[in-house]
Design a protein around this motif. Structure first.
Motif, PDB file in Angstrom:
ATOM      1  N   SER A   1       0.825  -1.206   0.000  1.00 16.61           N
ATOM      2  CA  SER A   1       0.000   0.000   0.000  1.00 16.61           C
ATOM      3  C   SER A   1       0.865   1.264   0.000  1.00 16.61           C
ATOM      4  O   SER A   1       0.369   2.354  -0.251  1.00 16.61           O
ATOM      5  CB  SER A   1      -0.949   0.020   1.200  1.00 16.61           C
ATOM      6  OG  SER A   1      -0.229   0.240   2.401  1.00 16.61           O
ATOM      7  N   ARG A   2       2.152   1.108   0.269  1.00 15.13           N
ATOM      8  CA  ARG A   2       3.067   2.257   0.268  1.00 15.13           C
ATOM      9  C   ARG A   2       3.877   2.347  -1.026  1.00 15.13           C
ATOM     10  O   ARG A   2       4.716   3.217  -1.170  1.00 15.13           O
ATOM     11  CB  ARG A   2       3.985   2.189   1.490  1.00 15.13           C
ATOM     12  CG  ARG A   2       3.211   2.295   2.798  1.00 15.13           C
ATOM     13  CD  ARG A   2       4.099   2.241   4.028  1.00 15.13           C
ATOM     14  NE  ARG A   2       5.210   3.158   3.993  1.00 15.13           N
ATOM     15  CZ  ARG A   2       5.165   4.466   4.308  1.00 15.13           C
ATOM     16  NH1 ARG A   2       4.017   4.996   4.666  1.00 15.13           N
ATOM     17  NH2 ARG A   2       6.242   5.204   4.263  1.00 15.13           N
ATOM     18  N   TRP A   3       3.657   1.447  -1.959  1.00 13.96           N
ATOM     19  CA  TRP A   3       4.347   1.474  -3.241  1.00 13.96           C
ATOM     20  C   TRP A   3       3.631   2.440  -4.171  1.00 13.96           C
ATOM     21  O   TRP A   3       2.405   2.535  -4.164  1.00 13.96           O
ATOM     22  CB  TRP A   3       4.362   0.103  -3.883  1.00 13.96           C
ATOM     23  CG  TRP A   3       5.121  -0.944  -3.121  1.00 13.96           C
ATOM     24  CD1 TRP A   3       5.792  -0.796  -1.949  1.00 13.96           C
ATOM     25  CD2 TRP A   3       5.260  -2.313  -3.494  1.00 13.96           C
ATOM     26  NE1 TRP A   3       6.347  -1.987  -1.559  1.00 13.96           N
ATOM     27  CE2 TRP A   3       6.040  -2.936  -2.493  1.00 13.96           C
ATOM     28  CE3 TRP A   3       4.814  -3.065  -4.559  1.00 13.96           C
ATOM     29  CZ2 TRP A   3       6.376  -4.273  -2.545  1.00 13.96           C
ATOM     30  CZ3 TRP A   3       5.147  -4.406  -4.618  1.00 13.96           C
ATOM     31  CH2 TRP A   3       5.924  -5.004  -3.622  1.00 13.96           C
ATOM     32  N   TYR A   4       4.392   3.150  -4.986  1.00 13.75           N
ATOM     33  CA  TYR A   4       3.786   4.073  -5.938  1.00 13.75           C
ATOM     34  C   TYR A   4       4.708   4.297  -7.126  1.00 13.75           C
ATOM     35  O   TYR A   4       5.859   3.890  -7.110  1.00 13.75           O
ATOM     36  CB  TYR A   4       3.423   5.405  -5.265  1.00 13.75           C
ATOM     37  CG  TYR A   4       4.580   6.149  -4.639  1.00 13.75           C
ATOM     38  CD1 TYR A   4       5.315   7.081  -5.367  1.00 13.75           C
ATOM     39  CD2 TYR A   4       4.928   5.925  -3.308  1.00 13.75           C
ATOM     40  CE1 TYR A   4       6.370   7.767  -4.787  1.00 13.75           C
ATOM     41  CE2 TYR A   4       5.978   6.617  -2.715  1.00 13.75           C
ATOM     42  CZ  TYR A   4       6.690   7.533  -3.463  1.00 13.75           C
ATOM     43  OH  TYR A   4       7.737   8.217  -2.893  1.00 13.75           O
ATOM     44  N   LEU A   5       4.167   4.944  -8.154  1.00  9.17           N
ATOM     45  CA  LEU A   5       4.930   5.267  -9.355  1.00  9.17           C
ATOM     46  C   LEU A   5       4.944   6.773  -9.543  1.00  9.17           C
ATOM     47  O   LEU A   5       4.012   7.471  -9.135  1.00  9.17           O
ATOM     48  CB  LEU A   5       4.327   4.576 -10.580  1.00  9.17           C
ATOM     49  CG  LEU A   5       4.508   3.059 -10.502  1.00  9.17           C
ATOM     50  CD1 LEU A   5       3.238   2.398 -10.034  1.00  9.17           C
ATOM     51  CD2 LEU A   5       4.976   2.506 -11.807  1.00  9.17           C
TER      52      LEU A   5
END
Length: 177
Positions: free
Chosen positions: A145-149
């Motif tokens: 849930s803390r991964w992003y692009l």
């Protein structure tokens, strides 16, 4: 405006709106809308209180604009996605000012889920989508849930233009029904 931080935030929102409208060819050289009634115009949203609808509406995206020193990207992305739902738009993203850089070099952050939904709406393979729009990945530990692009505002503007051109109206283009 009495609050200097509010003034900075408003200036950043306006700069992003103006950049996107100019890139998309929606304004004249003087900066006025070519078609003021068009739903394609990028606009700053009116504040809605408890049911905030984001800072900028660039259909089909709601942009949460941030002009702060300390980043809190995963939290901001969750906020943008909630505000997109409140506004009836399918995609919530964050656009963050980079100090000392032009608007075009600002950073756009999206969740992995939103990135995937946009990519699928465009019908693009993962690698092609990542390269074409300059996406980089931020992985924060094992909590997905803390991964992003992240990409730039300039690359996002190209993505927005392509999305509007390539994705049919009823397919995640406008308000959520």
């Amino acid at each position: 405006m009495a609050n200097p931080n509010k003034a900075k935030g408003t200036a950043w929102e306006s700069a992003v709106r103006d950049y996107l409208n100019a890139f998309l060819g929606l304004v004249s050289e003087s900066g006025t809308f070519i078609n003021p009634m068009s739903g394609e115009n990028v606009r700053r949203a009116a504040q809605e209180g408890a049911k905030d609808v984001g800072d900028i509406h660039a259909a089909p995206f709601v942009l949460e604009a941030k002009n702060t020193r300390a980043p809190a990207v995963p939290t901001w992305i969750r906020q943008a996605e909630v505000e997109a739902t409140h506004a009836g738009f399918p995609y919530g993203i964050v656009v963050r000012k980079v100090r000392g850089s032009s608007v075009a070099m600002g950073r756009v952050h999206v969740s992995v889920r939103t990135w995937t939904r946009v990519r699928l709406a465009l019908g693009m393979p993962t690698q092609e989508f990542a390269v074409l729009y300059g996406w980089s990945v931020s992985l924060r530990g094992l909590d997905t849930s803390r991964w992003y692009l992240t990409t730039t505002v300039a690359d996002f503007a190209r993505l927005l233009a392509d999305f509007r051109r390539l994705v049919p109206e009823g397919v995640s283009h406008g308000a959520v029904r």
